[in-house]
Design an enzyme around this catalytic site. Structure first.
Site, mmCIF file in Angstrom:
data_model
loop_
_atom_site.group_PDB
_atom_site.id
_atom_site.type_symbol
_atom_site.label_atom_id
_atom_site.label_comp_id
_atom_site.label_asym_id
_atom_site.label_seq_id
_atom_site.Cartn_x
_atom_site.Cartn_y
_atom_site.Cartn_z
ATOM 1 N N GLN A 39 -7.022 14.944 13.541
ATOM 2 C CA GLN A 39 -6.806 13.867 14.042
ATOM 3 C C GLN A 39 -6.914 13.563 15.673
ATOM 4 O O GLN A 39 -7.970 12.991 16.537
ATOM 5 C CB GLN A 39 -5.519 13.377 13.822
ATOM 6 C CG GLN A 39 -4.965 12.780 11.882
ATOM 7 C CD GLN A 39 -3.976 12.754 12.039
ATOM 8 O OE1 GLN A 39 -3.170 12.547 12.994
ATOM 9 N NE2 GLN A 39 -3.691 12.572 10.514
ATOM 10 N N SER A 43 5.592 19.584 10.263
ATOM 11 C CA SER A 43 5.603 17.958 9.827
ATOM 12 C C SER A 43 6.139 16.748 9.502
ATOM 13 O O SER A 43 6.250 15.404 9.473
ATOM 14 C CB SER A 43 4.512 18.021 9.603
ATOM 15 O OG SER A 43 3.029 19.005 10.391
ATOM 16 N N HIS A 58 -4.465 20.665 4.289
ATOM 17 C CA HIS A 58 -4.171 22.796 4.376
ATOM 18 C C HIS A 58 -5.092 24.054 4.302
ATOM 19 O O HIS A 58 -4.170 24.083 3.518
ATOM 20 C CB HIS A 58 -2.225 22.079 4.623
ATOM 21 C CG HIS A 58 -1.780 21.568 5.519
ATOM 22 N ND1 HIS A 58 -0.878 21.463 7.022
ATOM 23 C CD2 HIS A 58 -1.663 20.097 4.976
ATOM 24 C CE1 HIS A 58 -0.580 20.821 7.448
ATOM 25 N NE2 HIS A 58 -0.710 19.763 6.816
ATOM 26 N N ASN A 67 -0.617 16.969 3.438
ATOM 27 C CA ASN A 67 1.257 16.228 4.133
ATOM 28 C C ASN A 67 0.662 15.616 5.189
ATOM 29 O O ASN A 67 0.510 15.834 6.304
ATOM 30 C CB ASN A 67 2.304 17.041 4.562
ATOM 31 C CG ASN A 67 2.934 16.477 5.109
ATOM 32 O OD1 ASN A 67 3.482 15.806 5.128
ATOM 33 N ND2 ASN A 67 3.983 17.367 5.896
ATOM 34 N N CYS A 75 -5.183 18.992 9.840
ATOM 35 C CA CYS A 75 -4.380 17.959 9.941
ATOM 36 C C CYS A 75 -4.570 17.237 11.601
ATOM 37 O O CYS A 75 -4.707 16.884 11.279
ATOM 38 C CB CYS A 75 -2.667 18.274 9.551
ATOM 39 S SG CYS A 75 -2.153 17.041 8.369
ATOM 40 N N MET A 76 -2.749 17.319 11.801
ATOM 41 C CA MET A 76 -2.360 16.572 13.114
ATOM 42 C C MET A 76 -4.044 16.961 14.039
ATOM 43 O O MET A 76 -4.794 16.376 15.084
ATOM 44 C CB MET A 76 -1.629 16.592 13.624
ATOM 45 C CG MET A 76 -1.214 16.151 14.930
ATOM 46 S SD MET A 76 -1.360 14.077 15.667
ATOM 47 C CE MET A 76 0.440 14.259 15.270
ATOM 48 N N TYR A 81 -1.238 9.344 8.095
ATOM 49 C CA TYR A 81 -2.346 8.659 9.102
ATOM 50 C C TYR A 81 -3.736 9.561 9.010
ATOM 51 O O TYR A 81 -3.689 10.901 8.205
ATOM 52 C CB TYR A 81 -1.930 9.211 10.378
ATOM 53 C CG TYR A 81 -0.882 8.130 11.301
ATOM 54 C CD1 TYR A 81 -1.001 7.353 11.869
ATOM 55 C CD2 TYR A 81 0.160 9.114 11.108
ATOM 56 C CE1 TYR A 81 0.495 6.773 12.058
ATOM 57 C CE2 TYR A 81 1.712 8.058 11.441
ATOM 58 C CZ TYR A 81 1.526 7.455 12.299
ATOM 59 O OH TYR A 81 3.267 6.388 12.354
ATOM 60 N N GLU A 100 -4.128 26.675 4.758
ATOM 61 C CA GLU A 100 -3.458 27.674 5.344
ATOM 62 C C GLU A 100 -1.650 27.376 3.452
ATOM 63 O O GLU A 100 -1.379 28.136 3.401
ATOM 64 C CB GLU A 100 -2.443 27.606 6.363
ATOM 65 C CG GLU A 100 -0.951 26.833 6.697
ATOM 66 C CD GLU A 100 -1.755 25.175 6.626
ATOM 67 O OE1 GLU A 100 -3.282 25.307 6.710
ATOM 68 O OE2 GLU A 100 -0.596 24.300 7.066
HETATM 69 N N1 LIG Z 1 0.300 17.651 8.583
HETATM 70 C C1 LIG Z 1 0.247 16.864 9.793
HETATM 71 O O1 LIG Z 1 -0.125 17.509 10.693
HETATM 72 C C2 LIG Z 1 1.062 15.585 9.831
HETATM 73 C C3 LIG Z 1 -0.562 14.628 11.248
HETATM 74 C C4 LIG Z 1 0.508 13.689 11.087
HETATM 75 N N2 LIG Z 1 1.436 13.439 11.933
HETATM 76 C C5 LIG Z 1 0.486 12.467 9.884
HETATM 77 O O2 LIG Z 1 0.690 12.036 9.411
HETATM 78 O O3 LIG Z 1 -0.990 12.239 9.374
#
Ligand SMILES: NC(=O)CC[C@H](N)C(=O)O
Length: 358
Positions: A256, A46, A336, A294, A252-253, A297, A338
C-alpha cells in the site's frame, strides 16, 4: 467465567463468557477464517486495535508455544514479542491442549498479557453479520459491570507509530548485502526470511529517513491501521525512488505504501481478507497461489501511475494483490509470502528480492 456481551456498532449483540483477561475492550471487529495460527495472529502487530474473531470453532486445543529467542534475536515461535490484537473472539475455547510445543493454555497467556478472550460466541453468525454490513467497531462488556468504556477509534489512528520500533535494530551484521527494513509493525518471519537468505537487515522506525544511508535494497513491512496515516513513510519512499533505482520490495502495508508513493489511492475493503486460503493470480500468467492474508485496505489499481502495473489480483473479488514498476526492480504483494501462519507457496518473493540485490 464471567458473562460478557459483544455489542457491535449497529446494536447487534452476542452473548458469551470471558476466558482471557477480565477487562472491557473496544476496537474494530474483524474475522479470520484460518483453521489454526492463533499464536502467530495474536502476535502479528497488524492486528493492533482489532478484536479478532476466529470462524474455526475449536480454539486453544494446541496450547501456546514458549517465548524462546533464537540466534537471530527473534522470538522463535511468535511474530513479535507480545500480543497486539485487542481481543480474541471464539466459539468454543478448549482449556485442554495437546501439542509437542505447547507450554501453557491460551487463557493463561491472555491473562498474563492482559488481553480479553471470549468464548461461546456464534462466530460464524457474527461473520455473516460482518460480511453483510462490513467490518464494524464493537465492544466487549461485562454483564455484571456497567458499560463504562468509551467507543474506540480505528480509522484516523496512526497505529503504525504505536507499534514500530523506536530505534534501529540490526540483524546478521556484516553478512553482505544490506537491506533497510521499514518497520511499520513487522512480523518476525519477514526478518527471518531475509536473514535466512544471507542478507544484513537494518530495521528502522517507520518514519526514519534512510535515504542517505548505505544500503543495497529497501523492504517495506506489514503494519496495522490505515495506510493514509503513513504519509511520512510514503514521502521518504518517494524521495528514495527519485534518487536511485535500488530494489524495493513490500508486503501488505508495504504494498500500500509503495503504491501510494507511486501515486495510487487506497480504499477500505468491506470486510478485508484474513485467512490462509486467499487465491491470487499472477497477472499475465495462469499461475495461481494460495496465500496467507491479513488486511482491511486495498490499492485501487485503476489509480496506479503509468509506470506501474498490477502484479497479482485476488481471484475472489478481483482486488489488487501486488504491483510492480515497469522499469525498476520495485514490486510488492498485498498477501504475506512469509506466511506464519499459513501456506509458504509464495516465499519466492523473497528469493526474487534477494536476487535483484546482486
Ligand atoms: N498486514 C498488513 O500489513 C495490513 C495493512 C493494513 N493495515 C490493512 O489492513 O490493509
Amino acid at each position: 467465567m464471567r458473562k460478557v456481551t459483544l455489542v457491535l456498532e449497529d446494536g447487534t449483540k452476542f452473548h458469551g463468557k470471558s476466558f482471557g483477561y477480565d477487562r472491557p475492550v473496544a476496537g474494530e471487529v474483524v474475522f479470520n477464517t484460518a483453521m489454526m495460527g492463533y499464536p502467530e495472529s495474536l502476535t502479528d502487530p497488524s492486528y493492533a486495535g482489532q478484536l479478532m474473531t476466529l470462524t474455526y470453532p475449536l480454539v486453544g486445543n494446541y496450547g501456546v508455544p514458549p517465548f524462546t529467542v533464537g540466534a537471530d534475536g527473534l522470538a522463535t515461535f511468535m511474530e513479535s514479542d507480545r500480543i497486539y490484537a485487542s481481543a480474541i473472539i471464539v466459539a468454543d475455547y478448549s482449556e485442554q491442549y495437546s501439542h509437542w510445543n505447547g507450554v501453557e493454555t491460551l487463557a493463561e497467556w491472555l491473562k498474563r498479557e492482559h488481553v480479553p478472550g471470549i468464548t461461546g460466541i456464534d462466530t460464524r453468525e457474527l461473520t455473516k453479520v460482518l460480511r453483510e454490513h462490513g467490518v464494524m467497531m464493537g465492544k466487549i462488556i461485562f454483564d455484571d459491570e456497567p458499560d463504562n468504556i468509551p467507543e474506540a477509534d480505528y480509522e484516523g489512528v496512526n497505529f503504525v507509530d504505536k507499534v514500530s520500533c523506536k530505534e534501529i535494530i540490526r540483524y546478521n551484521e556484516g553478512a553482505g548485502k544490506k537491506v533497510v527494513l521499514v518497520d511499520c509493525g513487522v512480523k518476525n518471519n519477514i526478518i527471518r526470511c531475509l536473514v535466512n537468505r544471507g542478507v544484513e537487515v537494518i530495521r528502522v522506525p517507520w518514519n526514519y529517513d534512510y535515504t542517505s544511508m548505505n544500503f543495497d535494497g529497501l523492504f517495506l513491512a506489514n503494519g496495522p491501521g490505515d495506510p493514509d496515516m503513513c504519509e511520512d513513510a510514503v514521502n521518504i519512499v518517494r524521495r528514495q525512488m527519485s534518487m536511485s533505482a535500488k530494489p524495493i520490495c513490500g508486503i501488505c502495508m508495504g504494498n500500500q505504501l509503495l503504491a501510494k508513493a507511486g501515486g495510487a489511492q487506497i480504499y477500505k475493503l468491506k470486510y478485508g481478507h484474513r485467512s490462509h486460503n486467499q487465491p491470487v493470480r499472477m497477472v499475465g500468467t495462469n499461475s495461481c497461489y494460495v496465500t496467507s492474508q491479513n488486511h482491511g485496505y486495498a490499492v485501487d489499481a485503476k489509480t496506479l501511475g503509468a509506470d506501474w502495473e498490477e502484479l497479482f489480483v485476488n481471484m475472489n473479488d478481483g482486488s489488487n494483490e501486488g504491483i510492480r514498476h515497469k522499469v525498476n526492480p520495485w514490486f510488492s504483494s498485498q498477501f504475506h509470502p512469509e506466511a506464519c501462519s499459513g501456506p509458504v507457496d509464495t516465499e519466492f518473493m523473497f528469493d526474487k528480492f534477494v536476487e535483484t540485490l546482486k
